[in-house]
Write an enzyme that holds these catalytic residues in place. Structure first.
Site, PDB file in Angstrom:
ATOM      1  N   PHE A 191       0.835  -1.201   0.000  1.00  0.00           N
ATOM      2  CA  PHE A 191       0.000   0.000   0.000  1.00  0.00           C
ATOM      3  C   PHE A 191       0.872   1.253   0.000  1.00  0.00           C
ATOM      4  O   PHE A 191       0.879   1.999   0.988  1.00  0.00           O
ATOM      5  CB  PHE A 191      -0.916   0.009   1.230  1.00  0.00           C
ATOM      6  N   PRO A 192       1.606   1.512  -1.080  1.00  0.00           N
ATOM      7  CA  PRO A 192       2.412   2.743  -1.099  1.00  0.00           C
ATOM      8  C   PRO A 192       1.467   3.942  -0.971  1.00  0.00           C
ATOM      9  O   PRO A 192       0.408   3.944  -1.602  1.00  0.00           O
ATOM     10  CB  PRO A 192       3.080   2.725  -2.481  1.00  0.00           C
ATOM     11  N   HIS A 193       1.842   4.908  -0.134  1.00  0.00           N
ATOM     12  CA  HIS A 193       0.915   6.027   0.066  1.00  0.00           C
ATOM     13  C   HIS A 193       1.637   7.271   0.541  1.00  0.00           C
ATOM     14  O   HIS A 193       2.781   7.194   1.009  1.00  0.00           O
ATOM     15  CB  HIS A 193      -0.168   5.646   1.084  1.00  0.00           C
ATOM     16  N   GLY A 194       0.954   8.390   0.467  1.00  0.00           N
ATOM     17  CA  GLY A 194       1.495   9.632   0.993  1.00  0.00           C
ATOM     18  C   GLY A 194       0.792  10.841   0.416  1.00  0.00           C
ATOM     19  O   GLY A 194      -0.115  10.712  -0.406  1.00  0.00           O
ATOM     20  N   ILE A 226      -1.966   4.895  -2.982  1.00  0.00           N
ATOM     21  CA  ILE A 226      -2.929   5.908  -2.517  1.00  0.00           C
ATOM     22  C   ILE A 226      -2.228   7.247  -2.352  1.00  0.00           C
ATOM     23  O   ILE A 226      -1.296   7.373  -1.550  1.00  0.00           O
ATOM     24  CB  ILE A 226      -3.571   5.481  -1.183  1.00  0.00           C
TER      25      ILE A 226
END
Ligand code: ZN
Lengths: 114, 155
Positions: free
Chosen positions: B68-71, B106
């Protein structure tokens, strides 16, 4: 876009991440979801490296603004400042300003034309 | 957040059913390039820098083949989810060291939507923990099926 603005924007993204990591309720929530947030030191080191590339006068201005606001630098996407929503002077939109870092006269945030 | 709300964040042009890259940062780059191609990202470089920093905080590859790469970034206008599936698996430095085959990328704007973004992450993580969901996602090849798996009605 001028390199200095690019560096400031990257710095702001990084500062927002550091702030979120330090925020107890956000970091607890992320840890409960299974994320390991063990690299805060790495983020802080990356921040130091990035900040070194930015002229001190700009960093000082940026940091003063970040003491008060969530964001110190914002793009101009309409005729209003995205920070305080006060109308910007029409002279901002002239070609002569397109490569300059602008300042909102009302809130002092740094603005750049997209 | 219920399933019907969740599926509204998934759009057909924001899905990659056959991710080519097999390494961590090239896989992220491929996803961001795809997003940039849809006009949702104003500057790929900022997103990549932010995601690299996020990974240095701790891998977003939570294990069992899903990440879930996110930022947040100033370079994204609206809360955006990209779905990607890697048939061969990516070495994403996952917490269980296994290859990652499913990605939910995300991205949120810097200034708003903090709660929605965490709620989305939470909803997606609990969804993939349900029985059979990961197995189904590992086989998904089209948007309609993806939406069905995520709990929508496919419309
Ligand atoms: Zn202002």
């Amino acid at each position: 876009m001028k390199e200095e603005f690019r560096l400031l924007i990257a710095l702001q993204d990084l500062d927002i991440m550091i702030k979120e990591t330090k925020d107890q309720s956000t970091s607890e929530e992320l840890k409960n979801l299974g994320f390991k947030l063990t690299g805060l030191k790495e983020l802080q080191e990356a921040r130091v490296k990035l900040a070194r590339k930015i002229p001190p006068v700009l960093i000082n201005r940026y940091e003063k603004l970040m003491e008060h606001y969530t964001m110190a630098i914002l793009p101009v996407t309409s005729d209003k400042c995205l920070g305080c929503f006060v109308r910007l002077p029409s002279v901002f939109f002239s070609a002569a300003h397109s490569h300059r870092l602008l300042t909102c006269e009302n809130c002092g945030r740094m603005l750049y034309l997209l | 957040m219920d399933a019907n709300k969740l599926v509204t964040f998934f759009e057909e042009d924001l899905c990659i059913f056959s991710l080519r890259s097999r390494k961590k940062f090239s896989a992220l780059q491929e996803m961001i390039r795809h997003l940039a191609g849809t006009g949702r990202v104003s500057d790929e470089h900022f997103i990549m820098e932010m995601l690299k920093n996020r990974e240095s905080l701790g891998s977003t590859g939570l294990g069992k083949g899903v990440a879930f790469p996110h930022g947040r970034s100033l370079a994204i206008k609206e809360l955006t989810i990209l779905f990607a599936r890697s048939p061969g698996g990516v070495d994403f430095e996952a917490l269980d060291s296994k290859p990652t085959r499913i990605f939910f990328l995300i991205l949120a704007p810097s200034d708003k939507g903090a709660d929605t973004y965490l709620a989305l992450l939470s909803e997606l993580i609990s969804l993939v923990q349900k029985p059979n969901k990961l197995g189904e996602l590992n086989k998904v090849k089209d948007y309609k099926t993806l939406i069905e798996i995520l709990g929508g009605n496919g419309n």
